[in-house]
Design a protein around this motif. Structure first.
Motif, PDB file in Angstrom:
ATOM      1  N   ASP A  85      68.927  40.631   8.592  1.00  0.00           N
ATOM      2  CA  ASP A  85      69.861  40.284   9.669  1.00  0.00           C
ATOM      3  C   ASP A  85      70.652  41.516  10.093  1.00  0.00           C
ATOM      4  O   ASP A  85      71.005  41.670  11.257  1.00  0.00           O
ATOM      5  CB  ASP A  85      70.830  39.196   9.194  1.00  0.00           C
ATOM      6  CG  ASP A  85      70.100  37.927   8.805  1.00  0.00           C
ATOM      7  OD1 ASP A  85      69.484  37.318   9.696  1.00  0.00           O
ATOM      8  OD2 ASP A  85      70.111  37.557   7.616  1.00  0.00           O
ATOM      9  N   ARG A  86      70.971  42.371   9.100  1.00  0.00           N
ATOM     10  CA  ARG A  86      71.678  43.622   9.378  1.00  0.00           C
ATOM     11  C   ARG A  86      71.053  44.745   8.558  1.00  0.00           C
ATOM     12  O   ARG A  86      70.448  44.491   7.520  1.00  0.00           O
ATOM     13  CB  ARG A  86      73.169  43.499   9.032  1.00  0.00           C
ATOM     14  CG  ARG A  86      73.951  42.625  10.003  1.00  0.00           C
ATOM     15  CD  ARG A  86      75.449  42.637   9.707  1.00  0.00           C
ATOM     16  NE  ARG A  86      75.751  42.049   8.424  1.00  0.00           N
ATOM     17  CZ  ARG A  86      76.751  42.438   7.637  1.00  0.00           C
ATOM     18  NH1 ARG A  86      77.538  43.447   7.990  1.00  0.00           N
ATOM     19  NH2 ARG A  86      76.982  41.834   6.481  1.00  0.00           N
ATOM     20  N   ILE A  87      71.239  45.967   9.054  1.00  0.00           N
ATOM     21  CA  ILE A  87      70.686  47.151   8.384  1.00  0.00           C
ATOM     22  C   ILE A  87      71.837  48.125   8.126  1.00  0.00           C
ATOM     23  O   ILE A  87      72.583  48.469   9.051  1.00  0.00           O
ATOM     24  CB  ILE A  87      69.613  47.840   9.259  1.00  0.00           C
ATOM     25  CG1 ILE A  87      68.489  46.857   9.598  1.00  0.00           C
ATOM     26  CG2 ILE A  87      69.051  49.077   8.561  1.00  0.00           C
ATOM     27  CD1 ILE A  87      67.535  47.358  10.684  1.00  0.00           C
ATOM     28  N   CYS A  88      71.952  48.557   6.873  1.00  0.00           N
ATOM     29  CA  CYS A  88      72.978  49.532   6.482  1.00  0.00           C
ATOM     30  C   CYS A  88      72.273  50.833   6.102  1.00  0.00           C
ATOM     31  O   CYS A  88      71.369  50.828   5.264  1.00  0.00           O
ATOM     32  CB  CYS A  88      73.770  48.973   5.297  1.00  0.00           C
ATOM     33  SG  CYS A  88      74.983  50.131   4.650  1.00  0.00           S
ATOM     34  N   VAL A  89      72.669  51.924   6.725  1.00  0.00           N
ATOM     35  CA  VAL A  89      72.000  53.211   6.522  1.00  0.00           C
ATOM     36  C   VAL A  89      72.854  54.140   5.659  1.00  0.00           C
ATOM     37  O   VAL A  89      74.042  54.333   5.926  1.00  0.00           O
ATOM     38  CB  VAL A  89      71.697  53.905   7.872  1.00  0.00           C
ATOM     39  CG1 VAL A  89      70.991  55.234   7.644  1.00  0.00           C
ATOM     40  CG2 VAL A  89      70.848  52.993   8.764  1.00  0.00           C
ATOM     41  N   LEU A  90      72.211  54.693   4.633  1.00  0.00           N
ATOM     42  CA  LEU A  90      72.845  55.679   3.752  1.00  0.00           C
ATOM     43  C   LEU A  90      72.149  57.026   3.930  1.00  0.00           C
ATOM     44  O   LEU A  90      70.921  57.080   4.041  1.00  0.00           O
ATOM     45  CB  LEU A  90      72.656  55.267   2.292  1.00  0.00           C
ATOM     46  CG  LEU A  90      73.703  54.426   1.585  1.00  0.00           C
ATOM     47  CD1 LEU A  90      73.210  54.120   0.179  1.00  0.00           C
ATOM     48  CD2 LEU A  90      75.049  55.110   1.515  1.00  0.00           C
ATOM     49  N   ARG A  91      72.942  58.097   3.932  1.00  0.00           N
ATOM     50  CA  ARG A  91      72.348  59.437   3.929  1.00  0.00           C
ATOM     51  C   ARG A  91      73.163  60.314   2.993  1.00  0.00           C
ATOM     52  O   ARG A  91      74.355  60.487   3.198  1.00  0.00           O
ATOM     53  CB  ARG A  91      72.315  60.031   5.341  1.00  0.00           C
ATOM     54  CG  ARG A  91      71.563  61.356   5.403  1.00  0.00           C
ATOM     55  CD  ARG A  91      71.231  61.778   6.826  1.00  0.00           C
ATOM     56  NE  ARG A  91      72.382  62.288   7.542  1.00  0.00           N
ATOM     57  CZ  ARG A  91      72.824  61.796   8.693  1.00  0.00           C
ATOM     58  NH1 ARG A  91      72.228  60.763   9.256  1.00  0.00           N
ATOM     59  NH2 ARG A  91      73.876  62.329   9.294  1.00  0.00           N
ATOM     60  N   ARG A  92      72.520  60.796   1.943  1.00  0.00           N
ATOM     61  CA  ARG A  92      73.169  61.651   0.933  1.00  0.00           C
ATOM     62  C   ARG A  92      74.490  61.057   0.441  1.00  0.00           C
ATOM     63  O   ARG A  92      75.504  61.742   0.350  1.00  0.00           O
ATOM     64  CB  ARG A  92      73.407  63.053   1.507  1.00  0.00           C
ATOM     65  CG  ARG A  92      72.109  63.765   1.845  1.00  0.00           C
ATOM     66  CD  ARG A  92      72.359  65.223   2.163  1.00  0.00           C
ATOM     67  NE  ARG A  92      71.192  65.811   2.796  1.00  0.00           N
ATOM     68  CZ  ARG A  92      71.227  66.490   3.949  1.00  0.00           C
ATOM     69  NH1 ARG A  92      72.360  66.648   4.594  1.00  0.00           N
ATOM     70  NH2 ARG A  92      70.135  67.003   4.430  1.00  0.00           N
ATOM     71  N   GLY A  93      74.451  59.768   0.144  1.00  0.00           N
ATOM     72  CA  GLY A  93      75.619  59.113  -0.433  1.00  0.00           C
ATOM     73  C   GLY A  93      76.671  58.670   0.566  1.00  0.00           C
ATOM     74  O   GLY A  93      77.667  58.056   0.210  1.00  0.00           O
TER      75      GLY A  93
END
Length: 246
Positions: free
Chosen positions: A214-222
């Protein structure tokens, strides 16, 4: 339509290992009956987050709330006792044991007064659950080593479903599976929404993310780059958020 209650809230979560910052200032909420995907390259901090939610690691700072109450899990078993279950890539199944013993691993049912294992009830309960979730295995008495990768993953998810009252965390649940078995496991994950569980899934497959979440959470290098409603974004935007390349 009434809004679903918030099951899990992460507020300003920070995690360091010595001089290394693994997660910085991460906030997310998860509602009942919602699937949120956590995406990012290797080393982005996804597994570290799952381990903090499930009691394996403690946040260096920040707050975890379950049903609107602050929680601090001493270990993984204290998180499980509050209705949080994890399905890891390596499944943590006992290969030589039958399905029903795996379903009740560490929580075996016993008969009074002598404390003998109630294998018949565990077998019946396990069979009922795999039938209800449509996990296609020969029977609950089948030995785990005789099952395919997809069937094993189905059992691991069924076990989590049986014990989770709040939240299921899925860490790359289809990484080792072929196309047909992946589709089958995705159907199983999608069906969990109807049980009003909150689901957080880590996946490298953007096809899977767009199919299930339903939703997307994006992480980059913490670092938390952003959260998008799945219906309002596309793969190009998510890829550019993951990579930092526009």
């Amino acid at each position: 339509m009434t809004e679903q209650p918030t099951v899990l809230e992460l507020k300003n979560i920070h995690k360091t290992f010595g001089a290394i910052t693994a997660i910085q200032d991460f906030s997310l909420d998860l509602k009942a009956g919602e699937i949120v995907a956590l995406v990012g390259d290797n080393g982005a901090g996804k597994s570290t987050l799952i381990k903090m939610i499930s009691g394996v690691y403690k946040p260096t700072s920040g707050e975890i709330r379950l049903d609107n109450e602050p929680v601090a899990f001493a270990d993984a078993s204290s998180a499980r006792s509050r209705g949080i279950e994890v399905v890891y890539q390596d499944l943590a199944l006992a290969d030589e044991q039958p399905v029903y013993m795996n379903m009740f691993l560490g929580r075996e049912l016993t008969k009074k007064p002598f404390g003998l294992l109630d294998k018949e009830k565990m077998r019946r309960d396990s069979q009922a659950l795999v039938d209800e979730l449509d996990v296609r295995i020969p029977s609950a008495s089948s030995t785990i080593r005789d099952l395919s990768g997809g069937q094993r993953q189905g059992i691991a998810i069924a076990r989590a479903t049986h014990w989770a009252s709040k939240l299921i965390l899925l860490d790359e649940p289809t990484a080792a599976l072929g196309v047909a078995e992946t589709a089958r496991v995705e159907e199983l994950i999608a069906s969990l929404k109807a049980r009003n569980l909150a689901i957080l899934i880590i996946s490298h497959s953007l096809d899977q993310v767009f199919t299930l979440s339903d939703r997307i959470c994006v992480l980059r290098r913490g670092e938390q780059i952003g959260i998008r409603n799945t219906a309002e974004t596309d793969k190009n935007e998510i890829v550019s958020m993951i990579t930092g390349v526009h």
